[in-house]
Motif scaffolding. Structure first.
Motif, PDB file in Angstrom:
ATOM      1  N   ALA A   1       0.797  -1.228   0.000  1.00  0.00           N
ATOM      2  CA  ALA A   1       0.000   0.000   0.000  1.00  0.00           C
ATOM      3  C   ALA A   1       0.824   1.270   0.000  1.00  0.00           C
TER       4      ALA A   1
ATOM      5  N   ILE B   1      -6.309  -0.028  -0.701  1.00  0.00           N
ATOM      6  CA  ILE B   1      -5.841  -0.766   0.464  1.00  0.00           C
ATOM      7  C   ILE B   1      -5.548   0.196   1.609  1.00  0.00           C
ATOM      8  N   GLY B   2      -4.948   1.339   1.280  1.00  0.00           N
ATOM      9  CA  GLY B   2      -4.634   2.336   2.297  1.00  0.00           C
ATOM     10  C   GLY B   2      -5.868   2.856   2.999  1.00  0.00           C
TER      11      GLY B   2
ATOM     12  N   LEU C   1      -8.879   1.225   3.258  1.00  0.00           N
ATOM     13  CA  LEU C   1      -9.523   0.153   4.019  1.00  0.00           C
ATOM     14  C   LEU C   1      -8.723  -0.229   5.258  1.00  0.00           C
ATOM     15  N   SER C   2      -7.397  -0.041   5.190  1.00  0.00           N
ATOM     16  CA  SER C   2      -6.555  -0.372   6.343  1.00  0.00           C
ATOM     17  C   SER C   2      -6.471   0.765   7.347  1.00  0.00           C
ATOM     18  N   GLY C   3      -6.939   1.949   6.954  1.00  0.00           N
ATOM     19  CA  GLY C   3      -6.870   3.106   7.841  1.00  0.00           C
ATOM     20  C   GLY C   3      -5.584   3.889   7.724  1.00  0.00           C
ATOM     21  N   ASP C   4      -4.731   3.568   6.738  1.00  0.00           N
ATOM     22  CA  ASP C   4      -3.491   4.315   6.548  1.00  0.00           C
ATOM     23  C   ASP C   4      -3.744   5.677   5.901  1.00  0.00           C
TER      24      ASP C   4
ATOM     25  N   GLN D   1     -18.029  -1.581  -1.464  1.00  0.00           N
ATOM     26  CA  GLN D   1     -17.520  -1.567  -0.092  1.00  0.00           C
ATOM     27  C   GLN D   1     -18.643  -1.283   0.898  1.00  0.00           C
TER      28      GLN D   1
ATOM     29  N   GLU E   1     -18.712  -1.467   4.936  1.00  0.00           N
ATOM     30  CA  GLU E   1     -17.870  -0.296   5.170  1.00  0.00           C
ATOM     31  C   GLU E   1     -18.731   0.971   5.110  1.00  0.00           C
TER      32      GLU E   1
ATOM     33  N   LYS F   1     -13.836   4.919  10.254  1.00  0.00           N
ATOM     34  CA  LYS F   1     -12.392   5.041  10.424  1.00  0.00           C
ATOM     35  C   LYS F   1     -11.954   6.488  10.610  1.00  0.00           C
TER      36      LYS F   1
END
Length: 331
Positions: A22, A79-80, A82-85, A99, A104, A234
């Motif tokens: 990511a 990906i960033g 969904l991962s919270g990055d 999503q 989500e 998030k």
């Protein structure tokens, strides 16, 4: 007709592999109260807009700090998020709808209504979609690319035939498809708006735009397909920053809509090969600045969603995805 899938260079394969990781770089500043992390491709058009926000001091004047998170690819950006990055990314709303159906709490606000086109060489004998019969057509993406599915639906409505049976499709990454038509290896190219604009700046002409394809399929007004996406769960505690960010984006677009000086500042990072290419990119971008999201656009989006489900047999949007108008922020 034969189907060709272009394999990217080894370097591109490495970049694709890094997408799973990511994030390529840390945010440009340390995070703190009032900050918002926005994932962006380093050389994409979103970067032009975000750089304008920073250069004009619009994040500070709107009361938050913009932190840019450089991403390797659109896949890495997703990906960033969904991962919270990342707090916010830019992607298409059909993906966001999927999503949302999977639980989500994503929201969508329009980023751009600029769309791609089918481009041909200036001296090409191809004058209409029907003339693509027997030709090699470069397509940015895969056989399930939304633009390709919609072009096929349009051609079927116009000619009664499936374009997939009429042309030799060549699938590949957008930069590779653009290079294929420049080298004369394909007769026409269906590509994203930035690549179409660059080709136009080199003298190539649009056979038909995606906006005209959508209108021809009865989808009017044409809704923005890509926008800012964030997850309310998030980004708990950052609702105010989201609002400030969207206001700053509107202000930055107002600058880019009128100021040639702002574009001159961006020109070095746009990697243009000529002034004509620069002017084409600027014109395309300005034409795609959204005016917000209305109930009419929600209705058009629902109609487009149904068409994509029909064309892709739910492969495109996901078998369990349901259209939810609550996705669209402020609608």
């Amino acid at each position: 007709m034969s189907i060709t899938v272009l394999n990217p260079h080894r370097r591109d394969l490495l970049a694709a592999g890094l997408a799973g990781a990511a994030v390529l770089a840390l945010p440009r500043s340390s995070l703190g109260v009032g900050s918002l992390r926005v994932g962006s491709l380093k050389f994409g058009s979103l970067g032009w807009l975000l750089e304008t926000v920073i250069a004009e001091g619009l994040d500070k004047s709107h009361g938050f700090k913009l932190d840019l998170v450089d991403m390797a690819s659109t896949g890495a950006a997703k990906i960033g998020l969904l991962s919270g990055d990342s707090d916010v990314i830019v992607s298409d709303w059909p993906w966001a709808m999927r999503q949302r159906s999977e639980g989500e709490a994503v929201q969508f606000a329009p980023y751009s209504s600029a769309l791609g086109a089918v481009m041909v060489a200036p001296d090409s004998p191809i004058k209409s979609v029907a003339d693509l019969e027997g030709k090699r057509l470069g397509i940015a993406g895969t056989a399930l690319d939304k633009s390709w599915l919609l072009l096929r639906a349009y051609a079927r409505k116009q000619t009664g035939r499936d374009l997939a049976d009429e042309v030799s499709p060549v699938f590949g990454a957008a930069p590779l498809i653009a290079e294929q038509i420049r080298q004369g290896r394909v007769d026409a190219a269906l590509n994203f708006w930035t690549f179409s604009a660059r080709l136009q700046g080199s003298g190539y002409r649009a056979l038909i735009s995606m906006a005209d394809i959508l209108s021809g399929l009865g989808i009017t007004p044409v809704p923005s397909l890509v926008g800012f996406i964030w997850d309310e769960k998030k980004t708990v505690g950052k609702k105010q920053e989201i609002g400030m960010f969207l206001s700053a984006i509107s202000a930055a677009n107002a600058v880019l809509a009128k100021s040639d000086d702002a574009w001159a500042r961006l020109k070095p990072r746009m990697r243009v090969k000529s002034d004509a290419e620069f002017d084409a990119l600027k014109a395309y971008y300005r034409s795609g600045i959204p005016e917000g999201w209305t109930s009419a656009q929600t209705a058009s989006a629902e109609k487009l969603f149904g068409l994509l489900v029909e064309l892709g047999e739910k492969t495109v949007v996901g078998s369990d995805t349901r259209f939810d108008p609550a996705l669209f922020h402020g609608a």
